[in-house]
Scaffold this motif. Structure first.
Motif, short mmCIF file in Angstrom:
data_model
loop_
_atom_site.label_atom_id
_atom_site.label_comp_id
_atom_site.label_asym_id
_atom_site.label_seq_id
_atom_site.Cartn_x
_atom_site.Cartn_y
_atom_site.Cartn_z
N LEU A 1 -10.67 -2.75 -8.42
CA LEU A 1 -10.19 -1.76 -7.46
C LEU A 1 -10.83 -1.94 -6.08
O LEU A 1 -10.13 -2.12 -5.08
CB LEU A 1 -10.48 -0.34 -7.99
CG LEU A 1 -9.79 0.04 -9.30
CD1 LEU A 1 -10.20 1.45 -9.72
CD2 LEU A 1 -8.27 -0.05 -9.18
N GLY A 2 -12.15 -1.88 -6.02
CA GLY A 2 -12.82 -1.93 -4.72
C GLY A 2 -12.73 -3.28 -4.04
O GLY A 2 -12.13 -3.43 -2.96
N LEU A 3 -13.31 -4.30 -4.66
CA LEU A 3 -13.30 -5.65 -4.09
C LEU A 3 -11.87 -6.17 -3.92
O LEU A 3 -11.54 -6.81 -2.92
CB LEU A 3 -14.12 -6.57 -4.98
CG LEU A 3 -14.28 -8.05 -4.61
CD1 LEU A 3 -15.57 -8.58 -5.20
CD2 LEU A 3 -13.12 -8.90 -5.09
N LYS A 4 -11.01 -5.89 -4.90
CA LYS A 4 -9.63 -6.39 -4.87
C LYS A 4 -8.87 -5.84 -3.66
O LYS A 4 -7.95 -6.49 -3.15
CB LYS A 4 -8.92 -5.98 -6.16
CG LYS A 4 -7.70 -6.82 -6.53
CD LYS A 4 -8.11 -8.19 -6.96
CE LYS A 4 -6.95 -8.98 -7.52
NZ LYS A 4 -6.58 -8.63 -8.89
N SER A 5 -9.26 -4.65 -3.19
CA SER A 5 -8.61 -4.08 -2.01
C SER A 5 -8.79 -4.98 -0.79
O SER A 5 -7.86 -5.24 -0.03
CB SER A 5 -9.19 -2.69 -1.71
OG SER A 5 -8.98 -1.81 -2.80
N ILE A 6 -10.02 -5.47 -0.62
CA ILE A 6 -10.31 -6.35 0.51
C ILE A 6 -9.70 -7.73 0.27
O ILE A 6 -9.17 -8.37 1.20
CB ILE A 6 -11.82 -6.46 0.73
CG1 ILE A 6 -12.42 -5.07 0.99
CG2 ILE A 6 -12.15 -7.41 1.88
CD1 ILE A 6 -13.94 -5.06 1.09
N LEU A 7 -9.73 -8.19 -0.96
CA LEU A 7 -9.21 -9.51 -1.29
C LEU A 7 -7.71 -9.60 -1.02
O LEU A 7 -7.21 -10.61 -0.51
CB LEU A 7 -9.49 -9.83 -2.76
CG LEU A 7 -9.11 -11.22 -3.27
CD1 LEU A 7 -9.88 -12.29 -2.53
CD2 LEU A 7 -9.37 -11.32 -4.77
N LEU A 8 -6.97 -8.54 -1.34
CA LEU A 8 -5.51 -8.56 -1.20
C LEU A 8 -5.03 -8.15 0.19
O LEU A 8 -4.04 -8.67 0.68
CB LEU A 8 -4.86 -7.65 -2.25
CG LEU A 8 -4.99 -8.08 -3.71
CD1 LEU A 8 -4.29 -7.07 -4.62
CD2 LEU A 8 -4.40 -9.47 -3.93
N SER A 9 -5.73 -7.20 0.81
CA SER A 9 -5.21 -6.63 2.06
C SER A 9 -6.12 -6.83 3.27
O SER A 9 -5.74 -6.46 4.38
CB SER A 9 -4.96 -5.12 1.87
OG SER A 9 -4.04 -4.89 0.83
N GLY B 1 -4.95 -3.37 5.76
CA GLY B 1 -3.50 -3.45 5.78
C GLY B 1 -2.92 -2.82 7.04
O GLY B 1 -3.60 -2.62 8.05
N GLU B 2 -1.64 -2.47 6.96
CA GLU B 2 -0.96 -1.86 8.09
C GLU B 2 -1.29 -0.37 8.15
O GLU B 2 -1.34 0.31 7.13
CB GLU B 2 0.56 -2.05 7.96
CG GLU B 2 1.01 -3.50 8.00
CD GLU B 2 0.75 -4.14 9.36
OE1 GLU B 2 0.79 -3.41 10.37
OE2 GLU B 2 0.50 -5.36 9.40
N LEU B 3 -1.49 0.14 9.35
CA LEU B 3 -1.74 1.56 9.52
C LEU B 3 -0.55 2.37 9.01
O LEU B 3 0.60 2.05 9.32
CB LEU B 3 -2.00 1.88 11.00
CG LEU B 3 -3.33 1.38 11.59
CD1 LEU B 3 -3.39 1.68 13.08
CD2 LEU B 3 -4.51 2.01 10.87
N GLY C 1 -0.97 3.51 3.56
CA GLY C 1 -2.02 3.75 2.58
C GLY C 1 -1.51 4.06 1.19
O GLY C 1 -2.14 3.71 0.19
N GLN C 2 -0.35 4.71 1.09
CA GLN C 2 0.18 5.07 -0.22
C GLN C 2 0.61 3.84 -0.99
O GLN C 2 0.27 3.68 -2.17
CB GLN C 2 1.35 6.05 -0.08
CG GLN C 2 1.88 6.55 -1.42
CD GLN C 2 2.72 7.80 -1.28
OE1 GLN C 2 2.67 8.49 -0.28
NE2 GLN C 2 3.51 8.11 -2.30
N GLU C 3 1.37 2.95 -0.35
CA GLU C 3 1.78 1.72 -1.01
C GLU C 3 0.57 0.85 -1.34
O GLU C 3 0.54 0.18 -2.37
CB GLU C 3 2.77 0.95 -0.12
CG GLU C 3 4.14 1.56 -0.05
CD GLU C 3 4.82 1.65 -1.41
OE1 GLU C 3 4.71 0.68 -2.19
OE2 GLU C 3 5.43 2.69 -1.71
N PHE C 4 -0.41 0.86 -0.45
CA PHE C 4 -1.64 0.11 -0.68
C PHE C 4 -2.33 0.61 -1.95
O PHE C 4 -2.74 -0.18 -2.81
CB PHE C 4 -2.57 0.26 0.52
CG PHE C 4 -3.98 -0.20 0.28
CD1 PHE C 4 -4.33 -1.53 0.45
CD2 PHE C 4 -4.96 0.70 -0.13
CE1 PHE C 4 -5.63 -1.96 0.22
CE2 PHE C 4 -6.25 0.27 -0.35
CZ PHE C 4 -6.60 -1.05 -0.17
#
Length: 548
Positions: free
Chosen positions: A194-202, A334-336, A339-342
């Motif tokens: 969850l945490g690291l993957k957020s930065i890895l993907l976006s 990601g894009e401003l 956040g919901q799709e993210f």
């Protein structure tokens, strides 16, 4: 016979699924073969090969085994999944491309992954004591350090950032091993999945270069902050705010409270979903969700004492408060406004780990339960000789098989595409695994009788730990709504022409029937079954078509 069969299944089940998964679900190769010959055949180049390796270390301290694994060439991924399987079911379309049968990878392929996993297995067998972790409500620091040294904090992180650069399928194999203790499994899932993957993907290149190296080695711990006291799984009702301090400022101020944050008390980096205010070209203000990378050292971050939970008691699950926490604008992910799709995409990634952990829990519990069934005698017979006990064991075994299948198949789909559309597959996997594991643990306790109710036995802990999976990440009831909503949205786009025929069905009768009853008769048996079964299945299929 019951003991020998089930215990062998515990060992060989992982080996057999490993062979399937290490073929990496080569849907790309299969799809190419399918398009050329209309049959799924082995292309001869579907498995990756690895050089001969030893366990010695190189001059930089990296083992040749690890170097060989990291240096392997990843296959090119397909750009986009144009035929998402579950979504197409809502439109009455059967995507035959996903019907693949197992391929056996090269021996070297299996040996390398086995040798990487073995030290992790040894650690859990020799040093991890789940009962003590549950009793003390804490994972020993020594175990955390060893997990870091084995690379488990950066499994999917690219090599240039200090990770092992594994695929989703390979990472799931590690998750099945760490699932032997649910507290450790959940701690790693919250950090990596969850945490690291957020930065890895976006994350952009600057964000990855800044945060991934420390996160990959475990020098920094990550946490994902989504739920709140008054919104739970209702992402659209988030109240945490991120507002610019002044016009043209380079920082936003974060205020709010996040609940049920796994790793909350030990995290250095938080991924926070908050509501931000923006202005459009007409200078009108509107609110959208944003994802922010927040460091604990930014200030204004306070954490509660860890919650005293029913299960997975070794996890550091806390409430995190943000009080005027300054966050640089460049730390948005990601894009401003997306956040919901993210958040939904990150939750999708975390759900594969739930399936792998559920498989691990059941395999370990089943091995102990079968031993008990063999050793105990009632009414002059061994428990394992009663048909009711055999039926329970069979039910648990078939559930494990199904969990393994959908877990690694979903992981394979994620590995196949650069932009995988697997949100519904992952959601179904999570619901099936989390509810199946709880049901099967209950079946095991039936076999154990009163012994399964004792606190000084390990069995009741399995039940408490299994309960967690229904709510992480995201509750099953909300996940069911997600499946229905996304499926109907997909079908509504696909069925616009069909809705027109409803207005005048008598003049569009052919199209109406075709949409109302999908043509499954075009399915070719040789495309979806193992070659050795073709003759038998073809006969049964022909009889079915005749009756239709």
């Amino acid at each position: 016979m019951l003991s020998k069969h089930v215990l062998n299944c515990r060992h060989l089940g992982r080996k057999s699924i490993l062979k399937y998964t290490q073929a990496k679900c080569h849907l790309k190769d299969m799809k190419c073969a399918f398009s050329q010959s209309k049959t799924l055949t082995n292309t001869g180049n579907s498995a990756e090969t690895f050089p001969d390796v030893t366990s010695t270390n190189t001059s930089d301290g990296t083992s040749e085994l690890q170097r060989a694994f990291e240096d392997r060439a990843h296959k090119n991924k397909l750009p986009f999944n144009e035929k998402p399987f579950v979504k197409n079911l809502f439109s009455g379309v059967l995507s035959k491309e996903v019907f693949t049968f197992p391929q056996i990878g090269h021996k070297e392929d299996l040996e390398v992954l086995d040798r990487l996993i073995k030290p992790v297995e040894d650690l859990f067998k020799e040093s991890v004591h789940s009962g003590a972790i549950d009793r003390d409500a804490e994972i020993p620091e020594k175990i955390i350090t060893q997990l870091k040294e084995l690379g488990l904090f950066g499994l999917e992180v690219p090599r240039e950032y200090g990770g092992l650069d594994l695929s989703v399928t390979e990472s799931a194999q590690f998750a099945e091993v760490t699932g032997a203790d649910c507290s450790i499994s959940m701690t790693l899932a919250a950090h990596h999945g969850l945490g690291l993957k957020s930065i890895l993907l976006s994350g952009n290149e600057e964000q990855k270069a800044k945060y991934l190296p420390k996160l990959a080695t475990g020098e920094s711990i990550a946490a994902f902050c989504l739920s709140e006291p008054d919104c739970g799984s209702d992402i659209s009702s988030i109240e945490t705010t991120a507002r610019l301090t002044e016009e043209g400022s380079s920082k936003v101020v974060l205020n709010g409270t996040k609940n049920w944050v796994v790793n909350g008390g030990i995290a250095d980096v938080f991924i926070v979903i908050a509501k931000g205010k923006f202005k459009n070209e007409q200078n009108n203000t509107f609110e959208k969700l944003v994802a922010l990378i927040v460091e604990k050292d930014f200030g204004g971050v306070t954490v509660s004492e860890p919650h005293d939970t029913l299960g997975t008691r070794g996890c550091n699950t806390c409430t995190v408060h943000f009080d005027n926490t300054p966050v640089p604008v460049e730390n948005s992910l990601g894009e401003l406004g997306e956040g919901q799709e993210f958040a939904l995409r990150i939750l999708e990634c975390g759900r594969v780990g739930v399936g792998a952990a559920a498989v691990s829990l059941l395999k370990n519990l089943l091995a102990s339960v079968v031993q008990a069934a063999i050793s105990r005698t009632r009414f002059g017979k061994k428990l394992c000789e009663f048909d009711l006990i055999k039926e329970r064991v069979a039910k648990i075994t078939e559930t494990i098989y199904a969990m393994e299948s959908i877990t690694y198949h979903t992981a394979g789909l994620m590995d196949t595409y650069e932009e995988p559309d697997t949100g519904l597959e992952a959601a179904i996997l999570k619901i099936f695994s989390s509810e199946g594991v709880f049901t099967c643990v209950d079946e095991c306790l039936h076999i154990l009788g009163a012994e399964g109710y004792l606190r000084d036995q390990p069995y009741e802990q399995y039940l408490r730990d299994a309960r967690m999976m229904a709510g992480f990440p995201g509750t099953n009831d909300v996940t069911r709504l997600f499946i229905a909503l996304r499926g109907i949205q997909h079908a509504s786009k696909d069925l616009q022409g069909f809705f027109k025929t409803l207005k005048d069905p008598f003049n569009s009768l052919t199209q109406f029937i075709k949409k109302a009853k999908p043509d499954f008769k075009t399915l070719k048996v040789e495309e979806v079954v193992l070659p050795i079964f073709k003759g038998t299945i073809k006969l049964a299929w022909s009889l079915y078509l005749t009756m239709c």
